[in-house]
Write a protein that holds these residues in place. Structure first.
Motif, PDB file in Angstrom:
ATOM      1  N   ASP A 154       0.815  -1.226   0.000  1.00  0.00           N
ATOM      2  CA  ASP A 154       0.000   0.000   0.000  1.00  0.00           C
ATOM      3  C   ASP A 154       0.845   1.271   0.000  1.00  0.00           C
ATOM      4  OD1 ASP A 154      -2.312  -1.329  -0.179  1.00  0.00           O
ATOM      5  OD2 ASP A 154      -2.749  -1.326   1.979  1.00  0.00           O
ATOM      6  N   THR A 155       1.941   1.212   0.741  1.00  0.00           N
ATOM      7  CA  THR A 155       2.773   2.418   0.854  1.00  0.00           C
ATOM      8  C   THR A 155       3.561   2.719  -0.423  1.00  0.00           C
ATOM      9  OG1 THR A 155       4.312   0.950   1.962  1.00  0.00           O
ATOM     10  CG2 THR A 155       3.169   2.554   3.332  1.00  0.00           C
ATOM     11  N   LEU A 156       3.600   1.763  -1.334  1.00  0.00           N
ATOM     12  CA  LEU A 156       4.414   1.968  -2.544  1.00  0.00           C
ATOM     13  C   LEU A 156       3.586   2.106  -3.813  1.00  0.00           C
ATOM     14  CD1 LEU A 156       7.327  -0.572  -1.972  1.00  0.00           C
ATOM     15  CD2 LEU A 156       7.308   1.873  -1.535  1.00  0.00           C
ATOM     16  N   LEU A 157       2.277   2.252  -3.640  1.00  0.00           N
ATOM     17  CA  LEU A 157       1.424   2.251  -4.829  1.00  0.00           C
ATOM     18  C   LEU A 157       1.815   3.338  -5.836  1.00  0.00           C
ATOM     19  CD1 LEU A 157      -2.050   1.484  -3.191  1.00  0.00           C
ATOM     20  CD2 LEU A 157      -0.590  -0.069  -4.492  1.00  0.00           C
ATOM     21  N   ASP A 158       2.354   4.431  -5.329  1.00  0.00           N
ATOM     22  CA  ASP A 158       2.747   5.523  -6.237  1.00  0.00           C
ATOM     23  C   ASP A 158       4.082   5.277  -6.928  1.00  0.00           C
ATOM     24  OD1 ASP A 158       0.514   6.962  -5.640  1.00  0.00           O
ATOM     25  OD2 ASP A 158       1.457   7.896  -3.885  1.00  0.00           O
ATOM     26  N   LYS A 159       4.819   4.273  -6.458  1.00  0.00           N
ATOM     27  CA  LYS A 159       6.163   4.054  -7.010  1.00  0.00           C
ATOM     28  C   LYS A 159       6.143   3.251  -8.305  1.00  0.00           C
ATOM     29  CE  LYS A 159       8.015   5.655  -3.177  1.00  0.00           C
ATOM     30  NZ  LYS A 159       8.662   6.945  -3.102  1.00  0.00           N
ATOM     31  N   SER A 160       5.065   2.509  -8.487  1.00  0.00           N
ATOM     32  CA  SER A 160       5.005   1.695  -9.697  1.00  0.00           C
ATOM     33  C   SER A 160       4.654   2.572 -10.889  1.00  0.00           C
ATOM     34  CB  SER A 160       3.931   0.616  -9.527  1.00  0.00           C
ATOM     35  OG  SER A 160       3.733  -0.046 -10.758  1.00  0.00           O
ATOM     36  N   PRO A 161       5.228   2.295 -12.048  1.00  0.00           N
ATOM     37  CA  PRO A 161       4.819   3.042 -13.240  1.00  0.00           C
ATOM     38  C   PRO A 161       3.386   2.708 -13.662  1.00  0.00           C
ATOM     39  CG  PRO A 161       6.397   1.318 -13.816  1.00  0.00           C
ATOM     40  CD  PRO A 161       6.305   1.332 -12.317  1.00  0.00           C
ATOM     41  N   LEU A 162       2.815   1.657 -13.055  1.00  0.00           N
ATOM     42  CA  LEU A 162       1.427   1.306 -13.369  1.00  0.00           C
ATOM     43  C   LEU A 162       0.479   2.117 -12.476  1.00  0.00           C
ATOM     44  CD1 LEU A 162       1.902  -2.562 -13.512  1.00  0.00           C
ATOM     45  CD2 LEU A 162       1.817  -0.971 -15.431  1.00  0.00           C
ATOM     46  N   LYS A 163      -0.744   2.291 -12.970  1.00  0.00           N
ATOM     47  CA  LYS A 163      -1.708   3.114 -12.209  1.00  0.00           C
ATOM     48  C   LYS A 163      -2.107   2.417 -10.913  1.00  0.00           C
ATOM     49  CE  LYS A 163      -3.702   5.895 -15.872  1.00  0.00           C
ATOM     50  NZ  LYS A 163      -3.230   5.269 -17.114  1.00  0.00           N
ATOM     51  N   LYS A 164      -2.277   3.279  -9.909  1.00  0.00           N
ATOM     52  CA  LYS A 164      -2.581   2.805  -8.567  1.00  0.00           C
ATOM     53  C   LYS A 164      -3.801   1.869  -8.517  1.00  0.00           C
ATOM     54  CE  LYS A 164      -3.268   5.114  -4.198  1.00  0.00           C
ATOM     55  NZ  LYS A 164      -3.114   6.340  -3.445  1.00  0.00           N
ATOM     56  N   HIS A 165      -4.895   2.269  -9.183  1.00  0.00           N
ATOM     57  CA  HIS A 165      -6.115   1.464  -9.076  1.00  0.00           C
ATOM     58  C   HIS A 165      -5.940   0.090  -9.753  1.00  0.00           C
ATOM     59  CE1 HIS A 165      -6.878   3.132 -13.141  1.00  0.00           C
ATOM     60  NE2 HIS A 165      -7.556   2.017 -13.332  1.00  0.00           N
ATOM     61  N   ILE A 166      -4.973   0.001 -10.636  1.00  0.00           N
ATOM     62  CA  ILE A 166      -4.729  -1.288 -11.304  1.00  0.00           C
ATOM     63  C   ILE A 166      -3.992  -2.250 -10.372  1.00  0.00           C
ATOM     64  CG2 ILE A 166      -3.385  -2.387 -13.175  1.00  0.00           C
ATOM     65  CD1 ILE A 166      -4.190  -0.120 -14.971  1.00  0.00           C
ATOM     66  N   ILE A 167      -3.030  -1.730  -9.649  1.00  0.00           N
ATOM     67  CA  ILE A 167      -2.172  -2.635  -8.863  1.00  0.00           C
ATOM     68  C   ILE A 167      -2.625  -2.839  -7.417  1.00  0.00           C
ATOM     69  CG2 ILE A 167      -0.096  -2.297 -10.247  1.00  0.00           C
ATOM     70  CD1 ILE A 167       0.849  -0.280  -8.160  1.00  0.00           C
ATOM     71  N   GLU A 168      -3.404  -1.898  -6.903  1.00  0.00           N
ATOM     72  CA  GLU A 168      -3.809  -1.953  -5.499  1.00  0.00           C
ATOM     73  C   GLU A 168      -4.417  -3.313  -5.143  1.00  0.00           C
ATOM     74  OE1 GLU A 168      -6.373   1.294  -4.567  1.00  0.00           O
ATOM     75  OE2 GLU A 168      -5.723   1.284  -2.472  1.00  0.00           O
ATOM     76  N   GLY A 169      -3.880  -3.952  -4.113  1.00  0.00           N
ATOM     77  CA  GLY A 169      -4.427  -5.237  -3.674  1.00  0.00           C
ATOM     78  C   GLY A 169      -3.865  -6.459  -4.396  1.00  0.00           C
ATOM     79  N   THR A 170      -2.925  -6.238  -5.307  1.00  0.00           N
ATOM     80  CA  THR A 170      -2.356  -7.389  -6.029  1.00  0.00           C
ATOM     81  C   THR A 170      -1.609  -8.319  -5.075  1.00  0.00           C
ATOM     82  OG1 THR A 170      -2.103  -6.109  -8.057  1.00  0.00           O
ATOM     83  CG2 THR A 170      -0.716  -8.076  -7.836  1.00  0.00           C
TER      84      THR A 170
END
Ligand code: IPM
Ligand code: MG
Length: 372
Positions: free
Chosen positions: A113-129
């Motif tokens: 959760d704390t790194l969701l902004d670090k991925s080049p992918l959009k937050k709503h796509i990766i959140e909870g993976t």
């Protein structure tokens, strides 16, 4: 618990990240009253330099007489840029996997959760993976017969799989799925490859033994797209050696850095724990390598021996470091002060004092080590 751990730091950043994992394991031993013995041995380019052998006999012997192996990284630019080199560092790791029969490689992929902004992918796509990749590790094209014609103009690598090789890893993947979200995706190329069609047949048959698990299939090209388009659709991914190599690097983008991805390799007897990243030669000795993948590999080691509270504490320490932005440059390009060692020190301190790590955070930002 008494554990004998063989340490194979290897090349590039391998030694610096592995020493952070050892630091963390020592802190755990102290806190939980375990005895961990560490014995080091050479592997990879370092071993070629010294002994002309990427996996010296004494290294293999040490691994076989240990309870677990902690592995760093392997590879050196002088071999990467020389395709004609007969002896290569990677051969050391491949031989080790083969000799120890480490047929199942488990690679967890998680979006923190704390790194969701670090991925080049959009937050709503990766959140909870939360994906667990089961990669077959001792078969397929990696280990099939290789051939280069005499004139050097034609080459081949054989990809071969047997029912037995598929079944043994598939069982592990199904069991893992049963304790997770009960879904397996078999990634293959069954529209083209005979080996993939065998995988589908064998895995489909086996699925009847696990009625609570849903099995579906994806061609690897489509899977490569789906993993970054909609990673939350996956629970356990089961795949062969080469596809697993490729899609696990790709999946690391979800977490924000390949420096976060740990792995465990299991066989019938031995277990090896290693970060999935490579030797990152450009970073060697600079203190900028992210040790978290190695530290999380140590957590997987603890879990393997059912030391769940211990592993949990390591994971909490890692998560806390991420929350406090105590991270290396791969996750925080502005940071030029926090080093590989600082992160190991932080997790070490967290383990002995989980409620007081803000003090350490301040010290680390001041550039003062908290370890006396
Ligand atoms: C990995 C690595 C290895 C592999 C190399 C270093 C031989 O990329 O563990 O993913 O291809 O398996
Ligand atoms: Mg790889």
């Amino acid at each position: 618990m008494i554990l004998n751990i063989a340490v194979l730091p290897g090349d590039g950043i391998g030694p610096e990240v592995t020493s952070q994992a050892i630091k963390v394991l020592k802190a755990i031993a102290l806190e939980f009253d375990h005895t961990f013995f560490f014995k080091e041995a050479a592997v990879g380019a370092v071993a070629i330099d010294n002994e002309n052998n990427p996996l010296p006999d004494e290294t293999l012997k040490l691994c076989k007489s240990s309870d677990a192996i902690l592995f760093g990284a392997i590879g050196h630019p002088k071999y990467d840029n020389d395709p004609s080199a007969k002896i290569r560092p990677e051969q050391g790791l491949l031989k080790l996997r083969q000799e120890l029969n480490l047929f199942a490689n488990v690679r967890p992929v998680k979006a923190y959760d704390t790194l969701l902004d670090k991925s080049p992918l959009k937050k709503h796509i990766i959140e909870g993976t939360d994906i667990s990749i089961y990669r077959e590790l001792t078969g397929g094209i990696y280990f099939g017969k290789k051939h280069l014609s005499e004139d050097g103009n034609t080459a081949s690598d054989l990809c071969e799989y047997s029912r037995f090789e598929i079944e043994r890893i598939a069982h592990l993947a199904f069991k893992a799925a049963q304790s997770r979200n009960k879904k397996i995706t078999l990634v293959d190329k069954a529209n083209v490859l005979e080996t993939s069609r065998l995988w589908r047949r064998v895995v489909t048959e086996l699925a009847t033994q696990y009625p609570d698990v849903t099995l579906d299939f994806l061609f690897v090209d489509n899977a490569a797209m789906q993993i970054i388009l909609n990673p939350k659709q996956f629970d356990v991914i089961l795949t062969e050696n080469l596809f697993g190599d490729v899609i696990s690097d790709e999946a690391s983008v979800i977490g924000g850095s390949i420096g976060l991805l740990a792995s465990a390799s299991f066989g019938d007897r031995y277990a090896l724990f290693e970060p999935i990243h490579g030797s990152y030669p450009q970073a060697t000795g600079k203190g900028i390598a992210n040790p978290i993948a190695s530290i999380l590999s140590a957590a997987m080691l603890l879990e393997h021996f059912e030391l769940f509270d211990e592993a949990q504490l390591v994971r909490e320490g890692v998560e806390r470091s991420l929350e406090l932005n105590i991270t290396t440059q791969d996750l925080n390009p502005e940071n030029t002060t926090i080093t590989t060692t600082n992160i190991g020190d932080f997790v070490d301190d967290f383990i002995s004092n989980p409620n007081d790590s803000n003090i350490n955070f301040t010290n680390i930002h001041l550039g003062q080590s908290t370890i006396i």
